[in-house]
Design an enzyme around this catalytic site. Structure first.
Site, PDB file in Angstrom:
ATOM      1  N   TYR A 131     -12.834  19.646  42.365  1.00 46.54           N
ATOM      2  CA  TYR A 131     -12.748  18.374  41.775  1.00 46.54           C
ATOM      3  C   TYR A 131     -14.199  18.106  41.278  1.00 46.54           C
ATOM      4  O   TYR A 131     -14.822  19.030  41.062  1.00 46.54           O
ATOM      5  CB  TYR A 131     -12.390  17.189  42.660  1.00 46.54           C
ATOM      6  N   ARG A 184     -11.700  12.200  26.888  1.00 41.27           N
ATOM      7  CA  ARG A 184     -12.942  11.445  27.647  1.00 41.27           C
ATOM      8  C   ARG A 184     -12.851  12.240  28.928  1.00 41.27           C
ATOM      9  O   ARG A 184     -12.338  11.509  29.817  1.00 41.27           O
ATOM     10  CB  ARG A 184     -12.759  10.059  27.666  1.00 41.27           C
ATOM     11  N   LYS A 202      -6.897  16.968  39.833  1.00 38.32           N
ATOM     12  CA  LYS A 202      -6.356  15.577  40.290  1.00 38.32           C
ATOM     13  C   LYS A 202      -4.990  15.892  41.205  1.00 38.32           C
ATOM     14  O   LYS A 202      -5.016  15.269  42.239  1.00 38.32           O
ATOM     15  CB  LYS A 202      -6.019  14.640  39.433  1.00 38.32           C
ATOM     16  N   GLU A 273      -4.858  10.128  32.834  1.00 39.51           N
ATOM     17  CA  GLU A 273      -6.223  10.478  33.248  1.00 39.51           C
ATOM     18  C   GLU A 273      -7.078  10.733  32.062  1.00 39.51           C
ATOM     19  O   GLU A 273      -6.814  11.614  31.156  1.00 39.51           O
ATOM     20  CB  GLU A 273      -6.143  11.636  34.454  1.00 39.51           C
ATOM     21  N   ASP A 274      -8.291  10.102  32.139  1.00 39.97           N
ATOM     22  CA  ASP A 274      -9.404  10.487  31.206  1.00 39.97           C
ATOM     23  C   ASP A 274      -9.039  10.531  29.641  1.00 39.97           C
ATOM     24  O   ASP A 274      -9.133  11.613  28.856  1.00 39.97           O
ATOM     25  CB  ASP A 274      -9.780  12.219  31.502  1.00 39.97           C
ATOM     26  N   ASP A 296      -5.393   5.923  35.915  1.00 40.71           N
ATOM     27  CA  ASP A 296      -6.370   6.050  37.075  1.00 40.71           C
ATOM     28  C   ASP A 296      -7.700   5.620  36.910  1.00 40.71           C
ATOM     29  O   ASP A 296      -8.373   4.995  37.429  1.00 40.71           O
ATOM     30  CB  ASP A 296      -6.444   7.593  37.409  1.00 40.71           C
ATOM     31  N   ASP A 297      -8.180   5.742  35.614  1.00 42.79           N
ATOM     32  CA  ASP A 297      -9.618   5.483  35.250  1.00 42.79           C
ATOM     33  C   ASP A 297      -9.804   3.785  35.018  1.00 42.79           C
ATOM     34  O   ASP A 297     -10.902   3.254  35.507  1.00 42.79           O
ATOM     35  CB  ASP A 297      -9.902   6.091  34.000  1.00 42.79           C
ATOM     36  N   ASN A 450     -19.365  10.258  36.491  1.00 44.89           N
ATOM     37  CA  ASN A 450     -19.331  11.630  36.873  1.00 44.89           C
ATOM     38  C   ASN A 450     -19.431  12.449  35.754  1.00 44.89           C
ATOM     39  O   ASN A 450     -19.542  12.079  34.456  1.00 44.89           O
ATOM     40  CB  ASN A 450     -17.913  11.858  37.244  1.00 44.89           C
TER      41      ASN A 450
HETATM   42  N1  LIG Z   1     -16.294   7.334  40.155  1.00 47.58           N
HETATM   43  C1  LIG Z   1     -15.412   7.119  39.763  1.00 47.58           C
HETATM   44  O1  LIG Z   1     -13.984   7.112  40.389  1.00 47.58           O
HETATM   45  C2  LIG Z   1     -14.936   7.036  38.245  1.00 47.58           C
HETATM   46  C3  LIG Z   1     -16.093   7.275  37.112  1.00 47.58           C
HETATM   47  N2  LIG Z   1     -15.785   7.223  35.963  1.00 47.58           N
HETATM   48  C4  LIG Z   1     -16.872   7.883  35.033  1.00 47.58           C
HETATM   49  O2  LIG Z   1     -17.170   6.469  34.422  1.00 47.58           O
HETATM   50  C5  LIG Z   1     -17.877   6.969  33.013  1.00 47.58           C
HETATM   51  C6  LIG Z   1     -17.226   6.273  32.067  1.00 47.58           C
HETATM   52  O3  LIG Z   1     -15.971   6.202  31.923  1.00 47.58           O
HETATM   53  P1  LIG Z   1     -15.326   5.373  30.752  1.00 47.58           P
HETATM   54  O4  LIG Z   1     -15.250   3.868  31.181  1.00 47.58           O
HETATM   55  O5  LIG Z   1     -13.596   5.755  30.963  1.00 47.58           O
HETATM   56  O6  LIG Z   1     -15.970   5.792  29.537  1.00 47.58           O
HETATM   57  P2  LIG Z   1     -15.752   4.989  28.373  1.00 47.58           P
HETATM   58  O7  LIG Z   1     -16.292   6.113  27.178  1.00 47.58           O
HETATM   59  O8  LIG Z   1     -14.560   4.318  27.667  1.00 47.58           O
HETATM   60  O9  LIG Z   1     -16.925   3.971  28.445  1.00 47.58           O
HETATM   61  C7  LIG Z   1     -18.173   4.202  28.048  1.00 47.58           C
HETATM   62  C8  LIG Z   1     -19.169   3.020  28.211  1.00 47.58           C
HETATM   63  O10 LIG Z   1     -20.544   3.274  28.385  1.00 47.58           O
HETATM   64  C9  LIG Z   1     -21.194   2.598  27.339  1.00 47.58           C
HETATM   65  N3  LIG Z   1     -22.549   3.190  27.456  1.00 47.58           N
HETATM   66  C10 LIG Z   1     -22.839   4.268  26.723  1.00 47.58           C
HETATM   67  N4  LIG Z   1     -24.111   4.656  26.969  1.00 47.58           N
HETATM   68  C11 LIG Z   1     -24.766   3.508  27.232  1.00 47.58           C
HETATM   69  C12 LIG Z   1     -26.068   3.003  27.710  1.00 47.58           C
HETATM   70  N5  LIG Z   1     -27.056   3.645  27.117  1.00 47.58           N
HETATM   71  N6  LIG Z   1     -26.280   1.945  28.450  1.00 47.58           N
HETATM   72  C13 LIG Z   1     -25.213   1.265  28.738  1.00 47.58           C
HETATM   73  N7  LIG Z   1     -24.021   1.302  28.426  1.00 47.58           N
HETATM   74  C14 LIG Z   1     -23.569   2.547  27.727  1.00 47.58           C
HETATM   75  C15 LIG Z   1     -20.354   2.477  26.421  1.00 47.58           C
HETATM   76  O11 LIG Z   1     -20.944   1.575  25.343  1.00 47.58           O
HETATM   77  C16 LIG Z   1     -18.893   2.397  26.796  1.00 47.58           C
HETATM   78  O12 LIG Z   1     -18.657   0.799  27.059  1.00 47.58           O
HETATM   79  C17 LIG Z   1     -17.730   8.304  33.122  1.00 47.58           C
HETATM   80  O13 LIG Z   1     -18.761   9.109  33.567  1.00 47.58           O
HETATM   81  C18 LIG Z   1     -16.593   8.550  33.986  1.00 47.58           C
HETATM   82  O14 LIG Z   1     -16.642   9.988  34.832  1.00 47.58           O
HETATM   83  C19 LIG Z   1     -14.694   7.022  35.504  1.00 47.58           C
HETATM   84  C20 LIG Z   1     -13.531   6.595  36.464  1.00 47.58           C
HETATM   85  C21 LIG Z   1     -13.594   6.793  37.656  1.00 47.58           C
HETATM   86  C1  LIG Z   2     -13.276  10.116  38.693  1.00 50.60           C
HETATM   87  C2  LIG Z   2     -12.684  10.128  37.200  1.00 50.60           C
HETATM   88  O1  LIG Z   2     -11.576   9.850  37.389  1.00 50.60           O
HETATM   89  C3  LIG Z   2     -13.570  10.380  36.145  1.00 50.60           C
HETATM   90  O2  LIG Z   2     -14.786  10.417  36.290  1.00 50.60           O
HETATM   91  O3  LIG Z   2     -12.934  10.043  35.107  1.00 50.60           O
HETATM   92 MG   LIG Z   3     -10.818  10.165  35.349  1.00 47.43          MG
END
Ligand SMILES: NC(=O)C1=CN([C@@H]2O[C@H](COP(=O)(O)OP(=O)(O)OC[C@H]3O[C@@H](n4cnc5c(N)ncnc54)[C@H](O)[C@@H]3O)[C@@H](O)[C@H]2O)C=CC1
Ligand SMILES: CC(=O)C(=O)O
Ligand SMILES: [Mg+2]
Length: 608
Positions: A131, A184, A202, A273-274, A296-297, A450
């Site tokens: 993962y 993504r 997953k 997912e993603d 999930d996201d 991540n």
């Molecule tokens: N810890 C967890 O369980 C999870 C973590 N994530 C992580 O969250 C991150 C984002 O995922 P999503 O929201 O789906 O992506 P997304 O692409 O939909 O959104 C990214 C956002 O970040 C903003 N952004 C980009 N550069 C920026 C900067 N310099 N300053 C401020 N904001 C900025 C963008 O404008 C956009 O609004 C990914 O790295 C993903 O791995 C996502 C889901 C679960």
């Molecule tokens: C953990 C997860 O779902 C993500 O980073 O997209």
């Molecule tokens: Mg995800």
């Protein structure tokens, strides 16, 4: 709210779950013989086939004569793994991680029973390999790593064929599908068909944490093309070398896939997912009442973050109802960030007894790549609109549209700074030093992006610049930090892996018509309630990954309870709706544990 709390953790441990889920392995019907069995990871036992079974299945002479026990095979594998660790000491991290992934993947391809047993028993060590973070590296290098296919691929070229293609999948029954379009992948962007590693990872977590039978899971890639120029130009790229479909053409592919899955396995739970943000929200809206699905996201992440935010309130020695007064800055206005804010807003409204739609947005600040999001924003995204600050060009803190992150933190003095931006290192020294003046006695920094390289900051920086009283959580695992006073700075992993397995399992075992907000809220509250006040005081907001089966049992049970109370549960297998509605809390937990698959070799019975 804490309805599961009285079921003390100590009375419900992994051993009991195993006892219930694996009492005596029933026989398993196999329609193959000889080498076909040895080459099928679902049935293969390698050297552990007893002599009688070797005779019955035409295996005599096809294996070395010595019959090994499961325990011996387990030890042999773990010895190889430990030697690999030893032999690669000092090598670059990526080389070591990929080598570890390869050895695990080879076992996965050869013998699933042994694979899942080592995974369950060593989940803390192996989760970072199968993962995040290693799965990200695997997706990036998928072309070179590909050996055997796993899961199903539906491409834009398969339009009109999916209803028949779905019958190519060899399993009679599928309980859980994880699907991506690769647009993504973690914070790594559009990886096209190479994103298949994510549904596979997953679903491995589903098997390990929720005890979903690996014969009943289906990882899916919807290949609608890619906008990743490097992949489009790569002659060895394994997906469609065309730009991504858009608009109705895109939706027609996803619609057809959803109908095909539903036609063959109407009770399967489907996890999205993603997907890039626009399709994540659109597909959730489109399918959430029609199919038993969730994103999930958006939703799993929201539940985990909410549990962490509740923990941050308790860590300040405040009652949970003070959540409504917490100032939270969310960095990243994507599917994950907006998902977190939506669920947090729903919780505030629930606590205040108000309507979330009309609840003012006083305690949340949303920042994206263009800075603070306000109503002044040109082309304001409709998903972000409910969280845009509403006070015109000026506000109480004197912040304006597009204000920088450091300015927002300095003026707002938030209790929590939460990153879901996908941008590594944007919580700089300046930003973290500004968090030192937070209005919270325990300022919390959640760097949830991540994989590891995309985390907004490291725990070391948080304890150094915010202070040793800070609380830290990250999406990918980091080691705890040795502080100056010799104590350890605790690192939480705020990852949706704590939630999605229980959501999927609870939805499946309740036979829910669809997955409601109430079911997701129950899952988040159950996770939050898992932690004792003593742990929370130490800054420990989430349980250890080692207890993930235990956590998932309880989260799954709370999801079932919510499905029952909302009259969405229709029953599962032999357990009808009526029986489900008459179960006590305790019986629901037993029911969940009983239905969790546990890897042991079953006697194989040949049938033509
Ligand atoms: N810890 C967890 O369980 C999870 C973590 N994530 C992580 O969250 C991150 C984002 O995922 P999503 O929201 O789906 O992506 P997304 O692409 O939909 O959104 C990214 C956002 O970040 C903003 N952004 C980009 N550069 C920026 C900067 N310099 N300053 C401020 N904001 C900025 C963008 O404008 C956009 O609004 C990914 O790295 C993903 O791995 C996502 C889901 C679960
Ligand atoms: C953990 C997860 O779902 C993500 O980073 O997209
Ligand atoms: Mg995800």
């Amino acid at each position: 709210m804490w309805n599961m709390r009285h079921l003390a953790r100590a009375t419900w441990n992994l051993r009991q779950i195993r006892r219930l889920s694996a009492a005596i392995p029933g026989p398993c019907i196999v329609r193959k013989r000889g080498t076909d069995i040895l080459h099928d990871p679902w049935f293969n036992k390698d050297t552990a086939f007893p002599l009688t079974e070797r005779d019955r299945l035409g295996l005599r002479g096809l294996l070395p004569p010595r019959v090994m026990s499961f325990e011996q095979q387990y030890e042999r594998f773990m010895n190889s793994y430990r030697s690999l660790e030893h032999n690669t000491e000092g090598e670059p991290e990526t080389i070591v991680s990929l080598a570890k992934w390869r050895i695990l993947n080879r076992l996965h391809d050869r013998n699933e029973t042994l694979y899942y047993r080592v995974l369950i028993d060593n989940i803390k060590d192996f989760a970072p390999i199968i993962y995040t973070p290693t799965v990200g590296l695997v997706c990036q290098n998928y072309g070179g790593l590909f050996r055997r296919p796993r899961g199903m691929y539906f491409s834009a070229k398969d339009k009109g064929e999916m209803m028949s293609m779905i019958y190519n999948w060899p399993a009679q029954q599928v309980d859980l599908v994880v699907v991506t379009d690769g647009s993504r992948i973690l914070g790594l962007g559009d990886l096209g068909v190479q994103g298949i590693g994510i549904p596979i990872g997953k679903l491995d977590i589903y098997v390990a944490a929720a005890g979903i039978n690996p014969q009943r899971v289906l990882p899916v890639m919807l290949d609608v093309g890619t906008n990743n120029q490097k992949l489009l130009e790569d002659k060895l790229y394994l997906g469609l070398r065309q730009p991504r479909l858009e608009g109705d053409e895109y939706l027609a592919i996803v619609d057809e896939f959803m109908e095909a899955v539903h036609a063959r396995w109407p009770k399967a739970v489907i996890q999205f997912e993603d997907f890039q943000m626009k399709w994540a929200f659109e597909t959730l809206q489109r399918y959430r009442k029609k199919f038993c699905m969730f994103n999930d996201d958006i939703q799993g992440t929201a539940g985990v973050a909410l549990a962490g935010l509740f923990g941050a309130v308790r860590a300040q020695g405040r009652p949970l109802k003070d959540f409504v007064k917490q100032k939270i800055v969310v960095v990243g206005a994507g599917s994950a960030g907006i998902g977190v804010l939506s669920m947090a807003k729903q919780s505030v409204a629930r606590m205040l007894g108000t309507d979330p739609a009309t609840e003012p947005n006083c305690q949340f600040w949303l920042i994206d790549k263009d800075g603070l999001v306000t109503q002044e924003r040109k082309n304001l995204d409709p998903a972000a609109a409910p969280f845009a600050r509403t006070f015109g060009s000026e506000n109480v803190e004197g912040l304006t549209e597009g204000a920088s992150l450091v300015e927002v933190v300095k003026k707002v003095k938030p209790h929590v700074l939460l990153g879901l931006s996908g941008v590594g290192g944007i919580f700089t020294e300046d930003v973290l030093r500004a968090m030192k003046d937070s209005d919270s006695p325990r300022p919390a920094v959640f760097a949830m992006s991540n994989p590891t390289t995309n985390a907004e900051c490291t725990p070391g920086d948080v304890f150094k610049y915010v202070g040793e009283h800070a609380i830290f959580a990250s999406g990918s695992p980091f080691n705890d930090v040795l502080l100056e006073d010799g104590k350890m700075g605790y690192v939480n992993q705020a990852n949706n892996m704590y939630l999605f397995p229980g959501v999927g399992l609870g939805a499946l075992l309740s036979g829910a018509r669809y997955i409601s907000d109430g079911m997701l809220q129950a899952a988040a509250e159950c996770l939050a309630s898992y932690m004792t006040d003593e742990e929370i005081k130490k800054g420990i907001l989430f349980p250890s990954i080692s207890s993930i089966r235990n956590i998932t049992t309880r989260v799954g049970a709370s999801v079932i309870q919510a499905a029952i109370s909302e009259e969405l549960a229709e029953g599962h297998g032999d357990v009808g709706m009526k029986e489900l509605y008459h179960m006590s809390e305790r019986e629901i937990i037993d029911y969940v544990a009983r239905n969790m698959w546990f890897p042991v070799y079953s006697p194989l019975v040949h049938e033509k």
